[in-house]
Design a protein around this motif. Sequence first.
Motif, PDB file in Angstrom:
ATOM      1  N   SER A 268       0.828  -1.204   0.000  1.00  0.00           N
ATOM      2  CA  SER A 268       0.000   0.000   0.000  1.00  0.00           C
ATOM      3  C   SER A 268       0.864   1.257   0.000  1.00  0.00           C
ATOM      4  O   SER A 268       0.479   2.293  -0.545  1.00  0.00           O
ATOM      5  CB  SER A 268      -0.934   0.017   1.208  1.00  0.00           C
ATOM      6  N   LYS A 273      -0.441   1.328  -7.464  1.00  0.00           N
ATOM      7  CA  LYS A 273      -1.478   0.611  -8.200  1.00  0.00           C
ATOM      8  C   LYS A 273      -2.264  -0.337  -7.287  1.00  0.00           C
ATOM      9  O   LYS A 273      -3.397  -0.709  -7.583  1.00  0.00           O
ATOM     10  CB  LYS A 273      -0.856  -0.180  -9.358  1.00  0.00           C
ATOM     11  N   SER A 274      -1.666  -0.699  -6.147  1.00  0.00           N
ATOM     12  CA  SER A 274      -2.348  -1.601  -5.217  1.00  0.00           C
ATOM     13  C   SER A 274      -3.566  -0.950  -4.586  1.00  0.00           C
ATOM     14  O   SER A 274      -4.416  -1.637  -4.007  1.00  0.00           O
ATOM     15  CB  SER A 274      -1.382  -2.074  -4.122  1.00  0.00           C
ATOM     16  N   HIS A 275      -3.680   0.374  -4.685  1.00  0.00           N
ATOM     17  CA  HIS A 275      -4.822   1.074  -4.093  1.00  0.00           C
ATOM     18  C   HIS A 275      -6.128   0.694  -4.784  1.00  0.00           C
ATOM     19  O   HIS A 275      -7.211   0.967  -4.253  1.00  0.00           O
ATOM     20  CB  HIS A 275      -4.624   2.592  -4.166  1.00  0.00           C
ATOM     21  N   GLU A 276      -6.033   0.048  -5.947  1.00  0.00           N
ATOM     22  CA  GLU A 276      -7.229  -0.419  -6.645  1.00  0.00           C
ATOM     23  C   GLU A 276      -7.874  -1.601  -5.920  1.00  0.00           C
ATOM     24  O   GLU A 276      -9.015  -1.964  -6.207  1.00  0.00           O
ATOM     25  CB  GLU A 276      -6.874  -0.826  -8.078  1.00  0.00           C
ATOM     26  N   TYR A 277      -7.126  -2.209  -5.002  1.00  0.00           N
ATOM     27  CA  TYR A 277      -7.602  -3.399  -4.300  1.00  0.00           C
ATOM     28  C   TYR A 277      -7.999  -3.066  -2.869  1.00  0.00           C
ATOM     29  O   TYR A 277      -7.431  -2.172  -2.238  1.00  0.00           O
ATOM     30  CB  TYR A 277      -6.524  -4.493  -4.322  1.00  0.00           C
ATOM     31  N   LYS A 282      -5.709  -7.392  -0.331  1.00  0.00           N
ATOM     32  CA  LYS A 282      -4.251  -7.338  -0.184  1.00  0.00           C
ATOM     33  C   LYS A 282      -3.780  -8.204   0.977  1.00  0.00           C
ATOM     34  O   LYS A 282      -2.712  -8.823   0.910  1.00  0.00           O
ATOM     35  CB  LYS A 282      -3.805  -5.877  -0.013  1.00  0.00           C
ATOM     36  N   MET A 319      -2.634  -9.298  -9.073  1.00  0.00           N
ATOM     37  CA  MET A 319      -3.094  -7.923  -8.896  1.00  0.00           C
ATOM     38  C   MET A 319      -2.490  -6.979  -9.930  1.00  0.00           C
ATOM     39  O   MET A 319      -2.674  -5.763  -9.855  1.00  0.00           O
ATOM     40  CB  MET A 319      -2.759  -7.438  -7.475  1.00  0.00           C
TER      41      MET A 319
END
Length: 367
Positions: A268, A273-277, A282, A319
């Motif tokens: 995070s 780009k992980s903020h889409e999940y 996560k 992801m």
Amino acid sequence: MLADLKVKVGPQFYVYDKGAIDRYVPQLLHEYRAQKVLIVHGKVSWEKAKPYLGFVKEAPEQFYYHQYTGECSYYGTDLITDIVRAEGIDFIIGVGGGKLVDLVEYAAHVNNVPCGVIPTMASNCAPWTPLSVMYKESGESEGKSEHYLRQAAFFITDPYLVIDSPVEYFIAGLADTIAKWYESDLILNQAELLNYPFLKLAKETTILCKDSILAASSEAIKDMQAGNVTDAFVNLSEIVFAIAGLVGGLGDKYARNAAAHAMHDAISKYLPKSHEYLHGEKVAYGILYQLALEERWGMIDDLLPFYEELHLPRTLADMGLAPTPTEKEEIVAFINSKDKVHLIPIEISPEKLGRAMENLENYILVK
């Protein structure tokens, strides 16, 4: 004796039942002698919650309203603080999801004002826990803050409100909750910790979380999709947002989280780009990462059908995340800096933490 064990069991009053909000919130506000109440809320969830909040029209208290920014941030806390000071607020109520209730509990802690929470979804244990996960307004993880002064005065909600939330948040909550067992299993099974009563309770509670979810998730998800408030849905949603929080309340740092949540925080922070999940998605990847770190490959095999059924990410590649060498170094250094990771009774080093990331990607690739 565990001199560093801090037990903070949970909110002072909890009810999850049809009509519970209007039945109990007015009594509790009266008991706290509240005069000026600030209700902090979101946007979509607020519209769904309004029909369940009839008490605001009849209660003698004066109500103020604030729509939060969407993040549990220090900036968002300052906005609430400004209202509390300007209007003389003496009670705060949070109506919404996990980030919102985290924000309300942290703001109440900062301002030394009691608070209550009315969760609108079962996506994590934020309504129960005595800590807030902090983010920047950009969505980047910024650590956590424990509430030493208080937990919520009440946690009250209605299953007919909760069932009308997005099912993907519930699924993410199920993943976040099974992490309680996978993150704490090796820690709580150490010989020197086996005889502490509160840790025994924490351990049994993690088993309840894991076993219930693995057994009944399919049924509960189908019921939610159909809009049917059944025992399966009620029981699992309660496990997600209440019982899971009880684990950390009983076991403190020994049972709250370890490498799975450290991995969540790391990606995070360093992989935008992980903020889409969602948080729980996560964490789901983080569970498999911790098992790879512990070299418990058989447990990964056992979990994969559950992940496939719920469409949970198994790898960074799932992801669409491909950290550069520099980003990987940052992720590993971050995880290695967390004391909670070093509670796992295995060798922990930057090299091993990095290898576990690679090993998991390769292991899943050939499955």
